[in-house]
Design a protein around this motif. Sequence first.
Motif, PDB file in Angstrom:
ATOM      1  N   SER A  42      56.835  52.596  76.385  1.00 34.91           N
ATOM      2  CA  SER A  42      57.051  51.643  77.462  1.00 34.91           C
ATOM      3  C   SER A  42      58.357  51.966  78.180  1.00 34.91           C
ATOM      4  O   SER A  42      59.315  52.437  77.557  1.00 34.91           O
ATOM      5  CB  SER A  42      57.105  50.209  76.918  1.00 34.91           C
ATOM      6  OG  SER A  42      55.900  49.865  76.264  1.00 34.91           O
ATOM      7  N   GLU A  75      53.389  53.085  79.778  1.00 33.47           N
ATOM      8  CA  GLU A  75      53.359  51.941  80.683  1.00 33.47           C
ATOM      9  C   GLU A  75      54.737  51.751  81.304  1.00 33.47           C
ATOM     10  O   GLU A  75      55.768  51.950  80.642  1.00 33.47           O
ATOM     11  CB  GLU A  75      52.910  50.673  79.966  1.00 33.47           C
ATOM     12  CG  GLU A  75      53.809  50.232  78.827  1.00 33.47           C
ATOM     13  CD  GLU A  75      53.365  48.913  78.205  1.00 33.47           C
ATOM     14  OE1 GLU A  75      52.212  48.503  78.426  1.00 33.47           O
ATOM     15  OE2 GLU A  75      54.183  48.301  77.483  1.00 33.47           O
ATOM     16  N   SER A 110      54.872  45.916  76.529  1.00 33.58           N
ATOM     17  CA  SER A 110      54.577  45.675  75.114  1.00 33.58           C
ATOM     18  C   SER A 110      55.879  45.638  74.311  1.00 33.58           C
ATOM     19  O   SER A 110      56.827  46.363  74.599  1.00 33.58           O
ATOM     20  CB  SER A 110      53.666  46.782  74.578  1.00 33.58           C
ATOM     21  OG  SER A 110      53.567  46.702  73.170  1.00 33.58           O
ATOM     22  N   THR A 111      55.896  44.798  73.284  1.00 36.56           N
ATOM     23  CA  THR A 111      57.052  44.767  72.389  1.00 36.56           C
ATOM     24  C   THR A 111      56.807  45.573  71.127  1.00 36.56           C
ATOM     25  O   THR A 111      57.654  45.607  70.233  1.00 36.56           O
ATOM     26  CB  THR A 111      57.397  43.309  72.006  1.00 36.56           C
ATOM     27  OG1 THR A 111      56.251  42.722  71.372  1.00 36.56           O
ATOM     28  CG2 THR A 111      57.789  42.499  73.231  1.00 36.56           C
ATOM     29  N   THR A 113      56.076  48.904  71.088  1.00 37.77           N
ATOM     30  CA  THR A 113      56.280  50.332  71.343  1.00 37.77           C
ATOM     31  C   THR A 113      57.762  50.655  71.503  1.00 37.77           C
ATOM     32  O   THR A 113      58.566  49.769  71.790  1.00 37.77           O
ATOM     33  CB  THR A 113      55.567  50.725  72.647  1.00 37.77           C
ATOM     34  OG1 THR A 113      56.096  49.916  73.712  1.00 37.77           O
ATOM     35  CG2 THR A 113      54.078  50.498  72.561  1.00 37.77           C
ATOM     36  N   ASN A 127      61.596  45.262  71.079  1.00 37.54           N
ATOM     37  CA  ASN A 127      60.874  46.465  70.660  1.00 37.54           C
ATOM     38  C   ASN A 127      61.518  47.072  69.420  1.00 37.54           C
ATOM     39  O   ASN A 127      62.695  46.827  69.132  1.00 37.54           O
ATOM     40  CB  ASN A 127      60.872  47.476  71.802  1.00 37.54           C
ATOM     41  CG  ASN A 127      60.191  46.930  73.033  1.00 37.54           C
ATOM     42  OD1 ASN A 127      60.683  45.996  73.653  1.00 37.54           O
ATOM     43  ND2 ASN A 127      59.052  47.500  73.406  1.00 37.54           N
TER      44      ASN A 127
END
Length: 458
Positions: A42, A75, A110-111, A113, A127
């Motif tokens: 991310s 992402e 996302s948390t 990655t 993360n």
Amino acid sequence: MNIAVDDAIGDRLNRLVKLAMDTGEAASLEEAERMFAEYRLSVSVGADIAHSPTLQAILLTIVNSARRSFLGGVEVDVAVDSPLLVPFSRHENLGAAVRALGGRITTRISTATPLICLGNVPDKAENPIAIRATFDGWTGGILPLSQSAKRLDEKQEFAPAGVLAGALAVTEAFQFLRRNQPLAGRREAGLSLWRPELSWQDSASRGPQIDRLPSSLWLVGLGNLGQAYLWTLGMLPYASPSDVQLVLQDFDVLAPSNESTSLLTTADVVGIHKTRAMAQWAQQRGFRSAIIERRFDANFRVRPDEPSLALCGVDNALARAALEDVGFGRIIEAGLGGGTADFLGFRTHVFPGARKARDVWKPAAQSDERRIDLPAYEKLSAAGLDRCGLTRLAGRTVGAPFVGAIAGAVVIAEALRAANGAHAYDLIDGHLRDLTHRTVIPAINPAPFNPGATPVEL
């Protein structure tokens, strides 16, 4: 299986996925591919990227190198309508450029990655690791997001430092997922492209503003390294790109495996000669180019009207030994590690230097020992691949696009110093497992050299 079948496997094999085969952790090629399909990344980007070409070089390098390495996807949370400030492509905004490189735009990171941050973003994240990429002048580096107070000034723009910082961030995230560096994501790392012998946080490492860019270059080899040179070269702010003359030399055709390591290879150019695909890229960038489709050797002489500055990116010792024999005024060459322990290593040389190319690249006995007893190769053997084919496949190197990008930034920085009459380095040798333990040898009284130069766009 015959040699043609072996070549078919090798030509489609992702050179970083091969790492899991060669360490023995994957019992088959398919298992190795599934393992890498779980790797995701991310990227969170601050709004100030709309005003910084170097931050944009960081982002585009992250996306370009990570989408080839983190096969589960990349992402990016970025303002998609930010104007594109680097001459990467004909896209008008960052969103289009990120998508073209294979990134996925999102507004909800996302948390779960590894996270890379750049620009003005919050200095806290949930993360597993959060890395900040930063730059100032010729210096690029990374540090934990929680240590953002130590972020560099990010005032003096210099695209190669952005390529360096972006690739360092991807390297760190990759090492975290691979669990081969306990400090990955929790340490500082960086390099000055102006004074690589100094700490990257030393104020003297920032380097000067420059007003000239190299205009005449001969590239030998157009794989991982050669395309990394072009990637960074293409980021430079040429006032008149048509002033740039390139000679592009390679004999090979792009295979699917090249997409895993080479920053300018995409699926639509697979099957095309490397020279022709890169000439097409050069034309789109506005550069002039000529192509040579044969192996490099000492059986020719560089003409006065041809580039006298050579950038070499081949891994053939015989070709590298001949680099000083054809009349180049200066040669900058790089090499990468290729095994499970050294694929994060890079080394650059400048010739003429304290040692001759033929002394550096003397013929050496090559070991034929390959770990074909590892589970993934034993499974291929059971499927019918003979011992010769297994040995050939096992002998193919592990390669990472982010390592090539870092070496490419170092090489282009050497060319930029040459174009501006500055100092040179006989040797820069580093390993990305721990970049602090690098070897840097300055050139002593290098011969005057003018590679040809053209102005920077103001």
